[in-house]
Enzyme design. Structure first.
Site, PDB file in Angstrom:
ATOM      1  N   THR A 181    -122.903 -52.539  51.387  1.00  0.00           N
ATOM      2  CA  THR A 181    -123.302 -51.269  51.987  1.00  0.00           C
ATOM      3  C   THR A 181    -123.875 -51.634  53.336  1.00  0.00           C
ATOM      4  O   THR A 181    -124.277 -52.773  53.548  1.00  0.00           O
ATOM      5  CB  THR A 181    -124.391 -50.587  51.106  1.00  0.00           C
ATOM      6  OG1 THR A 181    -123.768 -50.001  49.979  1.00  0.00           O
ATOM      7  CG2 THR A 181    -125.168 -49.509  51.826  1.00  0.00           C
ATOM      8  N   ARG A 209    -116.673 -42.528  40.970  1.00  0.00           N
ATOM      9  CA  ARG A 209    -118.050 -43.046  40.863  1.00  0.00           C
ATOM     10  C   ARG A 209    -118.813 -42.765  42.172  1.00  0.00           C
ATOM     11  O   ARG A 209    -118.286 -42.944  43.252  1.00  0.00           O
ATOM     12  CB  ARG A 209    -118.039 -44.558  40.615  1.00  0.00           C
ATOM     13  CG  ARG A 209    -119.433 -45.169  40.747  1.00  0.00           C
ATOM     14  CD  ARG A 209    -119.377 -46.671  40.953  1.00  0.00           C
ATOM     15  NE  ARG A 209    -120.714 -47.228  41.096  1.00  0.00           N
ATOM     16  CZ  ARG A 209    -121.327 -47.427  42.270  1.00  0.00           C
ATOM     17  NH1 ARG A 209    -120.718 -47.129  43.408  1.00  0.00           N
ATOM     18  NH2 ARG A 209    -122.545 -47.924  42.318  1.00  0.00           N
ATOM     19  N   GLY A 211    -122.493 -43.909  43.940  1.00  0.00           N
ATOM     20  CA  GLY A 211    -123.693 -44.746  43.824  1.00  0.00           C
ATOM     21  C   GLY A 211    -124.891 -44.047  44.457  1.00  0.00           C
ATOM     22  O   GLY A 211    -124.946 -42.817  44.549  1.00  0.00           O
ATOM     23  N   THR A 232    -129.934 -50.733  49.249  1.00  0.00           N
ATOM     24  CA  THR A 232    -128.644 -51.322  48.882  1.00  0.00           C
ATOM     25  C   THR A 232    -128.791 -52.041  47.551  1.00  0.00           C
ATOM     26  O   THR A 232    -129.902 -52.343  47.123  1.00  0.00           O
ATOM     27  CB  THR A 232    -128.151 -52.288  49.990  1.00  0.00           C
ATOM     28  OG1 THR A 232    -127.010 -53.020  49.498  1.00  0.00           O
ATOM     29  CG2 THR A 232    -129.215 -53.302  50.397  1.00  0.00           C
ATOM     30  N   GLY A 233    -127.665 -52.313  46.918  1.00  0.00           N
ATOM     31  CA  GLY A 233    -127.696 -52.995  45.625  1.00  0.00           C
ATOM     32  C   GLY A 233    -126.884 -52.209  44.604  1.00  0.00           C
ATOM     33  O   GLY A 233    -126.020 -51.413  44.972  1.00  0.00           O
ATOM     34  N   GLY A 235    -126.127 -49.337  42.593  1.00  0.00           N
ATOM     35  CA  GLY A 235    -126.539 -47.940  42.631  1.00  0.00           C
ATOM     36  C   GLY A 235    -127.084 -47.445  41.305  1.00  0.00           C
ATOM     37  O   GLY A 235    -128.027 -46.645  41.266  1.00  0.00           O
TER      38      GLY A 235
HETATM   39  N1  ASP Z   1    -125.508 -49.240  46.536  1.00  0.00           N
HETATM   40  C1  ASP Z   1    -124.084 -49.257  46.692  1.00  0.00           C
HETATM   41  C2  ASP Z   1    -123.453 -48.538  45.525  1.00  0.00           C
HETATM   42  O1  ASP Z   1    -123.938 -48.651  44.424  1.00  0.00           O
HETATM   43  C3  ASP Z   1    -123.523 -50.627  46.797  1.00  0.00           C
HETATM   44  C4  ASP Z   1    -124.354 -51.607  47.594  1.00  0.00           C
HETATM   45  O2  ASP Z   1    -125.341 -51.252  48.203  1.00  0.00           O
HETATM   46  O3  ASP Z   1    -124.009 -52.775  47.635  1.00  0.00           O
HETATM   47  O4  ASP Z   1    -122.443 -47.904  45.709  1.00  0.00           O
END
Ligand code: ASP
Length: 313
Positions: A181, A209, A211, A232-233, A235
């Site tokens: 992200t 989906r 996030g 980020t991470g 979701g």
């Molecule tokens: N947070 C984003 C999601 O879950 C992905 C990410 O931040 O790496 O879509």
């Protein structure tokens, strides 16, 4: 990233996602560092001329969306159906106005569409095919499907498709997915904060989906009285923690700095989480912060006194 309390402070922090390390990342460290540095400069040059935090956040994120190495805009992850579905959101800390969009395609810069929705005010959160049509009506730049799909993401899709023996097991919850992200937070000379986040989501995810990145208060939050945050991470872990608001509320209720708030929410409050979590932020005093529990988090920052680019701890 320490405490800086200066009148007329300007600051920007960008991220390019927190998550697992990969051979691809290791092979392309100079390209990632340049991409982060270009993004931070795109935003900082606006702040330096007295421009708004909102415009700086948009410029930084456009730079990352246009860069094929980051999972947003061009270079987005590919769903199990072989297409790209993007999400983005933006918030203005002065007016507490927001714009957000989910499951869109063909929009070259999803963050600019989120900004148009923020400015429009009557449509705050739009998703799906009709959102793309609305963006066209608003004059937002479009690109064909082929623009978004990069060789790297297509290889990842093919590899996963073979591993899964078809496309139907995309929602296997035990699979650890690659994801990414981009995001930015900024403070302008007038003391206004803004935040934005844009993503291609997780690799080989179930089509449909959504996030955290398009959800105000989760992926993105800004309030001039407290802080601007972009997350980020994974979701699925960030959503139930209402992560971006949670961090800003920690600043508000404890009076701590943004760095202390992010560390507390990500590393202490959520130390039991098995998912990847990361956040960047700027508080209303101009302090900047970043924290993550994953192997890496691409990030860069610039204030009048400081500049840095980092991927690992
Ligand atoms: N947070 C984003 C999601 O879950 C992905 C990410 O931040 O790496 O879509």
């Amino acid at each position: 990233m320490g405490r800086i309390v200066t009148m007329g402070q300007i600051a920007i922090v960008v991220h390019g996602g927190a998550g697992p390390d990969s051979e691809f990342i290791l092979k392309h460290i100079p390209e990632y560092e340049k991409g982060l540095s270009d993004a931070v400069e795109a935003g900082y040059s606006i702040l330096k001329k007295g421009g708004s935090a909102l415009d700086a956040v948009e410029a930084a994120i456009i730079s990352l969306e246009n860069n094929k190495y980051f999972n947003a805009g061009r270079g987005s992850a590919i769903t199990a159906a072989g297409n790209v579905e993007m999400c983005a959101s933006m918030m203005d800390g002065k007016e507490k106005k927001a714009g957000a969009t989910a499951i869109i395609n063909n929009i070259k810069n999803p963050i600019s569409f989120a900004k148009e929705l923020l400015k429009d005010g009557s449509l705050m959160y739009m998703g799906g095919a009709e959102a793309t049509e609305t963006a066209k009506d608003m004059g937002i730049k479009m690109e064909p499907d082929s623009y978004f799909i990069t060789e790297h993401q297509w290889d990842a899709f093919e590899k996963e498709r073979k591993k899964k023996g078809g496309q139907k097991k995309a929602y296997d919850k035990h699979t650890k997915r690659q994801h990414g992200t981009v995001g930015a937070v900024a403070l302008d000379i007038d003391g206004n904060l803004a935040a934005g986040t844009s993503t291609g989501g997780t690799e080989y995810c179930q089509p449909g989906r959504i996030g955290d990145s398009s959800i105000i208060g989760v992926g993105t939050y800004a309030d001039n009285k407290t802080a601007a945050v972009s997350c980020t991470g994974d979701g699925e872990f960030l959503i139930t923690e209402v992560m971006a608001y949670n961090i800003a509320a920690t600043v508000e209720h404890t009076g701590c700095t943004i760095q202390e708030a992010i560390d507390h929410v990500i590393l202490v409050k959520n130390e039991d989480k098995t998912g990847d979590l990361g956040a960047i932020g700027i508080d209303s005093d101009g302090n900047i912060g970043v924290s993550f529990n994953s192997e890496r988090m691409h990030r860069a920052w610039r204030t009048r006194e400081d500049f840095g680019v980092k991927i690992y701890k």
